[in-house]
Scaffold this motif. Structure first.
Motif, PDB file in Angstrom:
ATOM      1  N   PRO A  18      13.516  14.867  14.626  1.00 36.53           N
ATOM      2  CA  PRO A  18      14.008  16.787  14.002  1.00 36.53           C
ATOM      3  C   PRO A  18      15.057  16.784  14.931  1.00 36.53           C
ATOM      4  O   PRO A  18      15.686  16.627  16.248  1.00 36.53           O
ATOM      5  CB  PRO A  18      12.623  17.467  14.497  1.00 36.53           C
ATOM      6  N   ARG A  19      16.116  17.790  14.254  1.00 37.13           N
ATOM      7  CA  ARG A  19      17.826  18.639  14.864  1.00 37.13           C
ATOM      8  C   ARG A  19      17.259  18.507  15.984  1.00 37.13           C
ATOM      9  O   ARG A  19      17.971  17.921  16.953  1.00 37.13           O
ATOM     10  CB  ARG A  19      18.547  18.724  13.850  1.00 37.13           C
ATOM     11  N   PRO A  20      16.695  19.228  15.767  1.00 35.30           N
ATOM     12  CA  PRO A  20      15.905  19.863  17.962  1.00 35.30           C
ATOM     13  C   PRO A  20      15.949  19.465  19.148  1.00 35.30           C
ATOM     14  O   PRO A  20      16.956  18.859  19.844  1.00 35.30           O
ATOM     15  CB  PRO A  20      15.662  21.308  18.200  1.00 35.30           C
TER      16      PRO A  20
ATOM     17  N   LYS B 218      16.570  15.725  18.910  1.00 27.97           N
ATOM     18  CA  LYS B 218      18.033  15.126  19.297  1.00 27.97           C
ATOM     19  C   LYS B 218      19.346  15.679  19.650  1.00 27.97           C
ATOM     20  O   LYS B 218      19.344  15.171  20.823  1.00 27.97           O
ATOM     21  CB  LYS B 218      18.227  15.245  17.175  1.00 27.97           C
ATOM     22  N   LYS B 219      19.567  16.977  19.495  1.00 22.89           N
ATOM     23  CA  LYS B 219      19.593  18.293  20.523  1.00 22.89           C
ATOM     24  C   LYS B 219      19.625  17.918  21.462  1.00 22.89           C
ATOM     25  O   LYS B 219      20.717  18.040  22.739  1.00 22.89           O
ATOM     26  CB  LYS B 219      20.118  19.551  19.928  1.00 22.89           C
ATOM     27  N   THR B 220      18.151  17.966  21.895  1.00 20.89           N
ATOM     28  CA  THR B 220      18.488  18.142  23.336  1.00 20.89           C
ATOM     29  C   THR B 220      18.141  16.570  24.387  1.00 20.89           C
ATOM     30  O   THR B 220      18.342  16.544  25.119  1.00 20.89           O
ATOM     31  CB  THR B 220      15.994  18.583  23.916  1.00 20.89           C
ATOM     32  N   LEU B 221      17.763  15.327  23.305  1.00 24.70           N
ATOM     33  CA  LEU B 221      18.211  14.254  23.759  1.00 24.70           C
ATOM     34  C   LEU B 221      19.125  13.916  23.714  1.00 24.70           C
ATOM     35  O   LEU B 221      19.807  13.331  25.669  1.00 24.70           O
ATOM     36  CB  LEU B 221      17.164  13.093  23.328  1.00 24.70           C
ATOM     37  N   GLU B 222      20.236  14.355  23.495  1.00 25.83           N
ATOM     38  CA  GLU B 222      21.765  14.145  23.224  1.00 25.83           C
ATOM     39  C   GLU B 222      22.633  15.000  24.150  1.00 25.83           C
ATOM     40  O   GLU B 222      23.559  14.020  25.020  1.00 25.83           O
ATOM     41  CB  GLU B 222      22.564  13.948  22.196  1.00 25.83           C
ATOM     42  N   ASP B 223      22.184  15.644  24.532  1.00 24.37           N
ATOM     43  CA  ASP B 223      23.089  16.858  25.886  1.00 24.37           C
ATOM     44  C   ASP B 223      21.938  16.601  27.575  1.00 24.37           C
ATOM     45  O   ASP B 223      21.050  17.356  27.878  1.00 24.37           O
ATOM     46  CB  ASP B 223      22.291  18.147  25.349  1.00 24.37           C
ATOM     47  N   ASP B 224      22.835  15.686  28.006  1.00 28.17           N
ATOM     48  CA  ASP B 224      22.393  14.995  29.150  1.00 28.17           C
ATOM     49  C   ASP B 224      22.754  16.497  30.345  1.00 28.17           C
ATOM     50  O   ASP B 224      22.220  16.231  31.197  1.00 28.17           O
ATOM     51  CB  ASP B 224      21.999  14.070  29.657  1.00 28.17           C
ATOM     52  N   ASP B 225      22.766  17.466  29.935  1.00 27.54           N
ATOM     53  CA  ASP B 225      23.353  18.436  30.536  1.00 27.54           C
ATOM     54  C   ASP B 225      23.255  19.769  30.332  1.00 27.54           C
ATOM     55  O   ASP B 225      23.507  20.682  31.416  1.00 27.54           O
ATOM     56  CB  ASP B 225      25.159  18.769  30.602  1.00 27.54           C
ATOM     57  N   TRP B 226      21.543  20.259  29.896  1.00 34.09           N
ATOM     58  CA  TRP B 226      20.712  21.153  30.058  1.00 34.09           C
ATOM     59  C   TRP B 226      19.678  20.546  30.178  1.00 34.09           C
ATOM     60  O   TRP B 226      19.392  19.824  30.623  1.00 34.09           O
ATOM     61  CB  TRP B 226      20.460  20.722  28.374  1.00 34.09           C
ATOM     62  N   ARG B 227      19.851  21.829  31.453  1.00 35.38           N
ATOM     63  CA  ARG B 227      18.260  21.723  32.527  1.00 35.38           C
ATOM     64  C   ARG B 227      17.091  21.434  31.500  1.00 35.38           C
ATOM     65  O   ARG B 227      17.102  22.611  30.296  1.00 35.38           O
ATOM     66  CB  ARG B 227      18.401  23.321  33.343  1.00 35.38           C
TER      67      ARG B 227
ATOM     68  N   TYR C   7      14.028  26.537  23.995  1.00 31.62           N
ATOM     69  CA  TYR C   7      14.897  26.245  22.752  1.00 31.62           C
ATOM     70  C   TYR C   7      14.024  24.995  21.741  1.00 31.62           C
ATOM     71  O   TYR C   7      14.173  25.474  20.880  1.00 31.62           O
ATOM     72  CB  TYR C   7      16.411  24.963  23.859  1.00 31.62           C
ATOM     73  N   LEU C   8      12.987  24.159  22.499  1.00 29.81           N
ATOM     74  CA  LEU C   8      12.088  23.530  21.279  1.00 29.81           C
ATOM     75  C   LEU C   8      11.347  24.823  20.640  1.00 29.81           C
ATOM     76  O   LEU C   8      11.016  24.501  19.500  1.00 29.81           O
ATOM     77  CB  LEU C   8      11.879  22.400  21.711  1.00 29.81           C
ATOM     78  N   TYR C   9      10.832  25.447  22.313  1.00 26.19           N
ATOM     79  CA  TYR C   9       9.293  26.417  21.792  1.00 26.19           C
ATOM     80  C   TYR C   9      10.048  27.639  20.597  1.00 26.19           C
ATOM     81  O   TYR C   9       9.221  27.874  20.112  1.00 26.19           O
ATOM     82  CB  TYR C   9       9.158  26.845  22.859  1.00 26.19           C
ATOM     83  N   ARG C  10      11.479  27.803  20.779  1.00 24.69           N
ATOM     84  CA  ARG C  10      12.092  28.897  19.252  1.00 24.69           C
ATOM     85  C   ARG C  10      12.286  28.231  18.306  1.00 24.69           C
ATOM     86  O   ARG C  10      11.784  28.872  18.063  1.00 24.69           O
ATOM     87  CB  ARG C  10      13.317  29.460  20.198  1.00 24.69           C
TER      88      ARG C  10
ATOM     89  N   PHE D 241       8.919  24.240  17.871  1.00 18.88           N
ATOM     90  CA  PHE D 241       7.925  22.589  18.340  1.00 18.88           C
ATOM     91  C   PHE D 241       6.742  23.731  19.274  1.00 18.88           C
ATOM     92  O   PHE D 241       6.748  24.352  20.313  1.00 18.88           O
ATOM     93  CB  PHE D 241       8.376  22.278  18.967  1.00 18.88           C
ATOM     94  N   ASP D 242       5.454  23.169  19.593  1.00 16.19           N
ATOM     95  CA  ASP D 242       4.354  23.877  19.954  1.00 16.19           C
ATOM     96  C   ASP D 242       4.234  23.210  21.081  1.00 16.19           C
ATOM     97  O   ASP D 242       4.934  21.705  21.366  1.00 16.19           O
ATOM     98  CB  ASP D 242       3.164  23.655  19.250  1.00 16.19           C
ATOM     99  N   VAL D 243       3.286  23.971  22.292  1.00 14.68           N
ATOM    100  CA  VAL D 243       3.780  23.148  23.408  1.00 14.68           C
ATOM    101  C   VAL D 243       3.163  21.670  23.899  1.00 14.68           C
ATOM    102  O   VAL D 243       3.723  21.343  24.698  1.00 14.68           O
ATOM    103  CB  VAL D 243       2.865  23.723  24.662  1.00 14.68           C
TER     104      VAL D 243
END
Length: 244
Positions: free
Chosen positions: A3-5, A7-16, A23-26, A29-31
């Motif tokens: 899923p696009r969200p 993929k975004k978190t996987l690619e951004d390795d400067d994100w806490r 971001y994913l929960y919003r 995505f469930d816990v």
């Protein structure tokens, strides 16, 4: 297919990791899904990414999403009456009392003799409690551990869905029917499901606590000695008005 969200978190390795989880929960995505990604070491800044033990990742997700939701309900109007919600699952009984006012939360656990966490049949009922105020808490909860964050998440999701806030007391009774631990997911789901049934009401917080205490293996006095909220919380009129 990723899923696009995600993929975004996987690619951004400067994100806490905390920001990525929120971001994913919003984005729906469930816990459980977020936990799978976190435990695989796929969230957070590049140098910090590593496999995370499942037990740790579950609590980290519950806590992070809970903090986000606590902020989301911060300025919501309060519930307008005292509500009592109940559910029972796998030898665990849960009561959730919601009281008008600004956010506060407490979990009180009672573990009967012969249950998995209190195996000695001759022992007394084991009590544990932990709480937080409007600003939350800073340290990890030792006494009630992951159950604290799992139950809190269920309460906060319900309040966020309703666009409300409240003071919340969750009481959990672990009976001797609970002989094998299945994980804190059962706490999370039991509290979530407690809000699906018919709700009870009470005129005062004291009345609500007394009604719950009638079903517990400890006296009302012992419950009040252990619980910060049950010891004497009354819905404060000024607090009620300010939260409107």
């Amino acid at each position: 297919h990723v899923p696009r969200p995600v993929k975004k978190t996987l690619e951004d390795d400067d994100w806490r990791a905390e920001g990525a989880m929120t971001y994913l929960y919003r984005r729906g995505f469930d816990v459980y899904e977020i936990n799978t990604i976190l435990s695989a070491g796929a969230l957070g800044r590049g140098e910090n990414r590593r496999l995370v033990p499942t037990r740790w990742s579950i609590t980290a997700v519950d806590d992070t999403v809970g903090q986000f939701l606590r902020g989301s309900i911060r300025d919501n109007p309060t519930v307008d009456r005292i509500e009592v919600h109940r559910n029972e699952y796998l030898g665990n009984a849960f009561w959730v009392i919601l009281v008008p006012g600004r956010w506060e939360y407490e979990l009180v656990e009672m573990k009967s003799p012969g249950s998995i966490w209190n195996p000695d049949p001759e022992a007394g009922v084991y009590l544990a409690a932990a709480s937080e105020g409007r600003e939350g808490r800073t340290g990890y909860v030792e006494e009630t551990a992951g159950a604290y964050y799992a139950a809190r998440l269920g309460v906060l999701e319900h309040l966020d869905d309703r666009g409300r806030q409240a003071k919340a007391l969750v009481v959990r009774h672990v009976s001797d029917d609970y002989w094998g631990p299945v994980g804190v997911w059962q706490v999370r789901e039991a509290v979530r499901d407690a809000f699906e049934g018919e709700r009870g009401t009470a005129e005062t917080f004291g009345e609500a606590v007394r009604g719950v205490a009638d079903h517990l293996p400890v006296s009302l006095g012992r419950l009040r000695r252990k619980s910060t909220l049950a010891a004497g919380l009354q819905a404060n009129l000024a607090d009620f008005v300010d939260a409107e």
